[in-house]
Design a protein around this motif. Structure first.
Motif, PDB file in Angstrom:
ATOM      1  N   ARG A  34       0.832  -1.212   0.000  1.00 36.86           N
ATOM      2  CA  ARG A  34       0.000   0.000   0.000  1.00 36.86           C
ATOM      3  C   ARG A  34       0.862   1.256   0.000  1.00 36.86           C
ATOM      4  O   ARG A  34       0.558   2.239  -0.683  1.00 36.86           O
ATOM      5  CB  ARG A  34      -0.918   0.006   1.219  1.00 36.86           C
ATOM      6  CG  ARG A  34      -1.930  -1.110   1.197  1.00 36.86           C
ATOM      7  CD  ARG A  34      -2.679  -1.141   2.496  1.00 36.86           C
ATOM      8  NE  ARG A  34      -3.695  -0.107   2.522  1.00 36.86           N
ATOM      9  CZ  ARG A  34      -4.902  -0.256   1.993  1.00 36.86           C
ATOM     10  NH1 ARG A  34      -5.226  -1.381   1.418  1.00 36.86           N
ATOM     11  NH2 ARG A  34      -5.779   0.709   2.028  1.00 36.86           N
ATOM     12  N   HIS A  46       7.060   1.001  -8.113  1.00 41.13           N
ATOM     13  CA  HIS A  46       6.720  -0.358  -8.516  1.00 41.13           C
ATOM     14  C   HIS A  46       7.445  -1.364  -7.635  1.00 41.13           C
ATOM     15  O   HIS A  46       8.481  -1.041  -7.050  1.00 41.13           O
ATOM     16  CB  HIS A  46       7.010  -0.586 -10.001  1.00 41.13           C
ATOM     17  CG  HIS A  46       8.449  -0.500 -10.373  1.00 41.13           C
ATOM     18  ND1 HIS A  46       9.237  -1.606 -10.499  1.00 41.13           N
ATOM     19  CD2 HIS A  46       9.235   0.554 -10.633  1.00 41.13           C
ATOM     20  CE1 HIS A  46      10.457  -1.231 -10.817  1.00 41.13           C
ATOM     21  NE2 HIS A  46      10.483   0.071 -10.920  1.00 41.13           N
ATOM     22  N   GLY A  69       4.145  -4.524 -14.234  1.00 44.04           N
ATOM     23  CA  GLY A  69       4.409  -3.681 -13.069  1.00 44.04           C
ATOM     24  C   GLY A  69       5.843  -3.773 -12.633  1.00 44.04           C
ATOM     25  O   GLY A  69       6.157  -3.687 -11.454  1.00 44.04           O
ATOM     26  N   GLN A  70       6.739  -4.003 -13.585  1.00 43.96           N
ATOM     27  CA  GLN A  70       8.151  -4.127 -13.219  1.00 43.96           C
ATOM     28  C   GLN A  70       8.985  -2.994 -13.781  1.00 43.96           C
ATOM     29  O   GLN A  70      10.195  -3.005 -13.701  1.00 43.96           O
ATOM     30  CB  GLN A  70       8.688  -5.469 -13.707  1.00 43.96           C
ATOM     31  CG  GLN A  70       8.002  -6.617 -12.995  1.00 43.96           C
ATOM     32  CD  GLN A  70       8.525  -7.947 -13.412  1.00 43.96           C
ATOM     33  OE1 GLN A  70       9.286  -8.051 -14.358  1.00 43.96           O
ATOM     34  NE2 GLN A  70       8.109  -8.982 -12.718  1.00 43.96           N
ATOM     35  N   TYR A 123       6.936   3.850 -12.973  1.00 42.28           N
ATOM     36  CA  TYR A 123       5.790   4.622 -13.451  1.00 42.28           C
ATOM     37  C   TYR A 123       5.575   5.838 -12.577  1.00 42.28           C
ATOM     38  O   TYR A 123       6.042   5.881 -11.444  1.00 42.28           O
ATOM     39  CB  TYR A 123       4.529   3.753 -13.512  1.00 42.28           C
ATOM     40  CG  TYR A 123       3.931   3.397 -12.174  1.00 42.28           C
ATOM     41  CD1 TYR A 123       4.627   2.601 -11.278  1.00 42.28           C
ATOM     42  CD2 TYR A 123       2.682   3.859 -11.792  1.00 42.28           C
ATOM     43  CE1 TYR A 123       4.090   2.275 -10.058  1.00 42.28           C
ATOM     44  CE2 TYR A 123       2.135   3.546 -10.564  1.00 42.28           C
ATOM     45  CZ  TYR A 123       2.843   2.748  -9.705  1.00 42.28           C
ATOM     46  OH  TYR A 123       2.315   2.419  -8.490  1.00 42.28           O
ATOM     47  N   PRO A 179       2.616   9.343 -11.968  1.00 44.88           N
ATOM     48  CA  PRO A 179       1.391   9.993 -12.429  1.00 44.88           C
ATOM     49  C   PRO A 179       1.724  11.218 -13.273  1.00 44.88           C
ATOM     50  O   PRO A 179       2.712  11.909 -13.002  1.00 44.88           O
ATOM     51  CB  PRO A 179       0.696  10.386 -11.130  1.00 44.88           C
ATOM     52  CG  PRO A 179       1.784  10.494 -10.129  1.00 44.88           C
ATOM     53  CD  PRO A 179       2.855   9.544 -10.542  1.00 44.88           C
ATOM     54  N   VAL A 223      -6.451  10.122 -13.157  1.00 38.64           N
ATOM     55  CA  VAL A 223      -4.984  10.176 -13.231  1.00 38.64           C
ATOM     56  C   VAL A 223      -4.464   9.288 -14.367  1.00 38.64           C
ATOM     57  O   VAL A 223      -4.893   8.146 -14.527  1.00 38.64           O
ATOM     58  CB  VAL A 223      -4.365   9.706 -11.893  1.00 38.64           C
ATOM     59  CG1 VAL A 223      -2.861   9.882 -11.921  1.00 38.64           C
ATOM     60  CG2 VAL A 223      -4.958  10.457 -10.737  1.00 38.64           C
ATOM     61  N   TYR A 237      -0.859   7.839 -16.248  1.00 38.12           N
ATOM     62  CA  TYR A 237       0.491   7.517 -15.797  1.00 38.12           C
ATOM     63  C   TYR A 237       1.458   7.454 -16.972  1.00 38.12           C
ATOM     64  O   TYR A 237       1.075   7.062 -18.074  1.00 38.12           O
ATOM     65  CB  TYR A 237       0.508   6.169 -15.074  1.00 38.12           C
ATOM     66  CG  TYR A 237      -0.407   6.123 -13.888  1.00 38.12           C
ATOM     67  CD1 TYR A 237       0.042   6.487 -12.635  1.00 38.12           C
ATOM     68  CD2 TYR A 237      -1.737   5.729 -14.032  1.00 38.12           C
ATOM     69  CE1 TYR A 237      -0.803   6.445 -11.534  1.00 38.12           C
ATOM     70  CE2 TYR A 237      -2.588   5.697 -12.951  1.00 38.12           C
ATOM     71  CZ  TYR A 237      -2.114   6.053 -11.710  1.00 38.12           C
ATOM     72  OH  TYR A 237      -2.956   6.017 -10.627  1.00 38.12           O
ATOM     73  N   LYS A 294      -0.599  -1.270  -9.184  1.00 38.30           N
ATOM     74  CA  LYS A 294      -1.679  -1.061  -8.223  1.00 38.30           C
ATOM     75  C   LYS A 294      -1.777   0.410  -7.846  1.00 38.30           C
ATOM     76  O   LYS A 294      -0.783   1.124  -7.801  1.00 38.30           O
ATOM     77  CB  LYS A 294      -1.406  -1.869  -6.951  1.00 38.30           C
ATOM     78  CG  LYS A 294      -1.416  -3.372  -7.162  1.00 38.30           C
ATOM     79  CD  LYS A 294      -2.812  -3.902  -7.168  1.00 38.30           C
ATOM     80  CE  LYS A 294      -2.881  -5.405  -7.053  1.00 38.30           C
ATOM     81  NZ  LYS A 294      -2.250  -6.123  -8.135  1.00 38.30           N
ATOM     82  N   THR A 295      -3.003   0.834  -7.565  1.00 42.06           N
ATOM     83  CA  THR A 295      -3.190   2.178  -7.054  1.00 42.06           C
ATOM     84  C   THR A 295      -4.217   2.132  -5.936  1.00 42.06           C
ATOM     85  O   THR A 295      -5.003   1.193  -5.849  1.00 42.06           O
ATOM     86  CB  THR A 295      -3.637   3.141  -8.165  1.00 42.06           C
ATOM     87  OG1 THR A 295      -3.707   4.450  -7.625  1.00 42.06           O
ATOM     88  CG2 THR A 295      -4.979   2.766  -8.738  1.00 42.06           C
ATOM     89  N   LEU A 296      -4.200   3.165  -5.065  1.00 38.41           N
ATOM     90  CA  LEU A 296      -5.178   3.226  -3.982  1.00 38.41           C
ATOM     91  C   LEU A 296      -6.328   4.104  -4.451  1.00 38.41           C
ATOM     92  O   LEU A 296      -6.108   5.224  -4.897  1.00 38.41           O
ATOM     93  CB  LEU A 296      -4.541   3.834  -2.729  1.00 38.41           C
ATOM     94  CG  LEU A 296      -3.534   2.969  -1.994  1.00 38.41           C
ATOM     95  CD1 LEU A 296      -2.864   3.773  -0.910  1.00 38.41           C
ATOM     96  CD2 LEU A 296      -4.213   1.764  -1.384  1.00 38.41           C
ATOM     97  N   GLY A 303      -9.393   3.971  -0.259  1.00 34.61           N
ATOM     98  CA  GLY A 303      -8.182   3.370   0.284  1.00 34.61           C
ATOM     99  C   GLY A 303      -8.022   1.911  -0.101  1.00 34.61           C
ATOM    100  O   GLY A 303      -7.277   1.180   0.540  1.00 34.61           O
ATOM    101  N   LYS A 304      -8.757   1.457  -1.120  1.00 34.04           N
ATOM    102  CA  LYS A 304      -8.621   0.059  -1.544  1.00 34.04           C
ATOM    103  C   LYS A 304      -7.613  -0.036  -2.675  1.00 34.04           C
ATOM    104  O   LYS A 304      -7.523   0.854  -3.511  1.00 34.04           O
ATOM    105  CB  LYS A 304      -9.970  -0.460  -2.040  1.00 34.04           C
ATOM    106  CG  LYS A 304     -10.871  -0.891  -0.913  1.00 34.04           C
ATOM    107  CD  LYS A 304     -12.091  -1.582  -1.437  1.00 34.04           C
ATOM    108  CE  LYS A 304     -12.961  -2.049  -0.291  1.00 34.04           C
ATOM    109  NZ  LYS A 304     -14.339  -2.225  -0.666  1.00 34.04           N
ATOM    110  N   LEU A 305      -6.895  -1.151  -2.686  1.00 31.81           N
ATOM    111  CA  LEU A 305      -5.922  -1.365  -3.761  1.00 31.81           C
ATOM    112  C   LEU A 305      -6.647  -1.823  -5.018  1.00 31.81           C
ATOM    113  O   LEU A 305      -7.426  -2.774  -4.974  1.00 31.81           O
ATOM    114  CB  LEU A 305      -4.937  -2.460  -3.359  1.00 31.81           C
ATOM    115  CG  LEU A 305      -3.698  -2.073  -2.585  1.00 31.81           C
ATOM    116  CD1 LEU A 305      -2.863  -3.310  -2.365  1.00 31.81           C
ATOM    117  CD2 LEU A 305      -2.881  -1.026  -3.301  1.00 31.81           C
TER     118      LEU A 305
END
Lengths: 119, 497
Positions: A32, A40, B223-224, B227, B229, B236, B238, B343-345, B349-351
């Protein structure tokens, strides 16, 4: 060496690992934090700009981690003890708290269950 | 006085312990019998003492005899691409592909070589893939199968349409109205999808197009890569700056012969100062050196490549600057047609996973792929699926099914999603829109004549042990599931009995 919160890390350390090295931060919390700061999961500490390191430090400063978190744990055990509960007594005796058998292996309980638990 | 006679054996036992004679009197001689075995332990009845371990295993020391591989060494070996086999024979009569030859009738069904400078460019855009059999043969060459020749012809058609439009620009008309072809290459594993992409890129290089290639869309999904915004965007968006910088490096290096002849003609709002009259390849390299500005540089480069421009000639008259056609190629497209692993919040506040089209670079490519934007001077947007289905995209499967339905029944213009997908199941509509009305090009097995041509080429390299005859070709063609070229290579070149 990049500095986060209270420790410096080698450049090649993963940011995720670096965060998880602090007591009270595990997988869920670290992922989070990374998402909040747009980092990342494979990012290395050395690749982060200094502003990001400062942001992370600021975020960790506002969190209940390390000694604060350990104190919370101890307070919880102390509270059980002061109330005179069975769980509190078992903690004091260094015995399993949740009804496990004590015939042979209770090493975890021996190691951890005490009023002044370290973490 | 009476006396009690006690038998001698008993008498000793009744004496107090201290008065009894010792059973083992002092002796210096050794025991004549073995000592009694130690009493077997019958289990612990008390918990082990604090700090005591019940299970004691001794760790074996690992002795390393070799040097551990240096960082990146194993990956370099894994990703190494070998394009020639010096032990193979030089195949007789192998001609090189030329710009005019690609769509010509006489090369249909023949194997042609890829010229050296194109091979270098293809290496830069990562057109060659690990696992393809280039390392078996003397030098890179590929079969000009039907689909490739047809595609090359369509590319020629795009150029001719451009020729008419260029004149129009000279007379002050701004709209170029070029033709943008969009194609999705799909087919089973080993049918030659990636090689078709490679051949399209080779043709484009030869014909002076600009080639921009995403060799693995997976890299944008996993996601490697870094990144960030994009400021002032809502929702948003990216950027993937490091990847964009890598892409710019690849564009500049592979397309240098074309880009070095083109100069900046527009004013751009960039965070750095730019020398006027910079060539486009040098301009692209500005973004390579500083990934922070990679995305603005990419956008500016794109404007330069697509916006109509005029420059003054020797007499001061405005002359249209010819802009090259563009080939956008994406291989293994499925991963960018489903939510990414970034992933983003969200507000609660949820992923949540980030949608690929929230990444500006991916959106840029997909906008052209789905036809939301067109290339003013014309060009080709080519995407290929991957035969292995590690990352699946429901949207892609539905898009392909719809394309097949359009081919089967051309009169039916209005296809219903419900005929291809259970409407009660969730569908990523943004991804589906990207593939809903794309033209799909299905690759299947080679014909027997094509299979024979390619086997003869392999035999010319000295890589086939038997005589290439009707029976042999037919057998291998059947073994290869009806001429699936990857399987054919396995059956003829790789497998040895």
């Amino acid at each position: 060496m990049p500095f986060i919160y209270t420790a410096s890390f080698t450049e090649t350390t993963l940011v995720k690992k670096a965060l998880e090295s602090f007591y009270g931060i595990g997988k869920d919390v670290s992922i989070r934090i990374l998402a909040r700061h747009y980092i990342h999961p494979l990012a290395k500490v050395g690749a982060l700009p200094s502003q990001k390191l400062l942001d992370l430090t600021a975020e960790l400063t506002g969190m209940k981690i390390e000694n604060d978190k350990r104190r919370e744990l101890r307070d919880n055990i102390q509270r059980l003890r002061d109330m005179g509960t069975y769980r509190g007594r078992r903690h004091v005796m260094g015995l399993p708290v949740r009804g496990q058998n004590t015939r042979s292996q209770i090493n975890t309980a021996r190691r951890l269950n005490m009023v002044q638990r370290k973490g | 006085m009476s006396t009690i006679v006690i038998p001698p054996g008993r008498c000793l036992r009744t004496l107090p312990r201290a008065l009894r004679p010792s059973t083992a009197p002092f002796s210096t001689s050794t025991h004549r019998s073995l000592p009694a075995p130690a009493k077997k332990k019958t289990g612990t009845f008390a918990p082990p003492k604090r700090g005591e371990r019940t299970l004691k295993l001794k760790k074996r020391d690992v002795v390393r005899e070799t040097r551990p591989p240096a960082p990146g060494e194993r990956k370099a070996v894994r990703k190494r691409i070998v394009l020639s086999n010096t032990n193979a024979l030089e195949p007789a009569g192998l001609v090189d592909l030329t710009a005019d030859m690609a769509g010509a009738e006489e090369v249909r069904g023949r194997v042609v070589g890829i010229p050296g400078e194109v091979v270098d460019a293809l290496r830069v855009v990562e057109g060659f893939k690990v696992g393809q059999g280039w390392a078996f043969f003397r030098r890179p060459a590929a079969l000009m199968r039907n689909e490739v020749v047809e595609l090359a012809r369509e590319m020629e058609g795009v150029e001719q349409a451009r020729g008419a439009d260029e004149r129009a620009v000279g007379s002050g008309v701004r709209d170029l109205g070029g033709q943008t072809l969009r194609k999705l290459v799909y087919g089973e594993r080993g049918t030659g999808k990636s090689v078709l992409l490679l051949q399209a890129m080779a043709t484009a290089f030869l014909r002076g197009w600009v080639v921009i290639s995403i060799p693995e869309a997976r890299d944008l999904y996993l996601g490697q890569t870094e990144y960030a915004p994009l400021p002032n965007t809502s929702p948003v968006q990216y950027t993937q700056n490091e990847y964009t910088a890598k892409l710019l490096a690849q564009i500049a290096k592979a397309n240098r012969p074309v880009l070095s002849k083109l100069k900046l003609t527009h004013a751009h709002n960039l965070p750095i100062k730019i020398k006027p009259g910079l060539t486009l390849d040098a301009f692209a390299e500005l973004g390579v050196n500083d990934p922070e500005i990679a995305w603005p540089v990419f956008q500016a480069l794109w404007t330069e490549l697509t916006a109509p421009a005029a420059e003054a000639d020797a007499e001061g008259k405005a002359v249209a600057v010819p802009r090259p056609q563009i080939l956008l190629a994406i291989d293994n497209v499925a991963p960018i047609l489903r939510p990414t692993q970034y992933k983003t919040l969200d507000a609660d506040g949820k992923l949540r996973p980030i949608h690929p089209q929230d990444f500006v670079l991916v959106k840029h490519f997909l906008d052209y792929f789905r036809g939301a934007r067109t290339l003013p001077q014309g060009g080709l947007v080519l995407a290929a699926t991957s035969g292995n289905e590690t990352v699946k995209s429901d949207a892609l499967s539905v898009g392909i099914a719809m394309a097949e339905a359009r081919v089967a029944n051309p009169e039916n213009k209005q296809l219903k999603l419900g005929d291809f997908w259970n409407l009660y199941k969730e569908m990523d509509m943004r991804s589906l829109e990207a593939v809903m009305d794309v033209e799909a090009l299905k690759l299947e097995g080679l014909s027997k004549a094509e299979a024979r041509a390619v086997i003869e080429y392999w035999a010319g390299n000295g890589m086939v042990r038997s005589r290439v005859e009707e029976g042999f070709v037919g057998e291998k063609w059947t073994l290869a599931g009806g001429g699936v070229v990857g399987e054919l290579e396995k059956a003829v070149v790789r497998m040895r009995f």
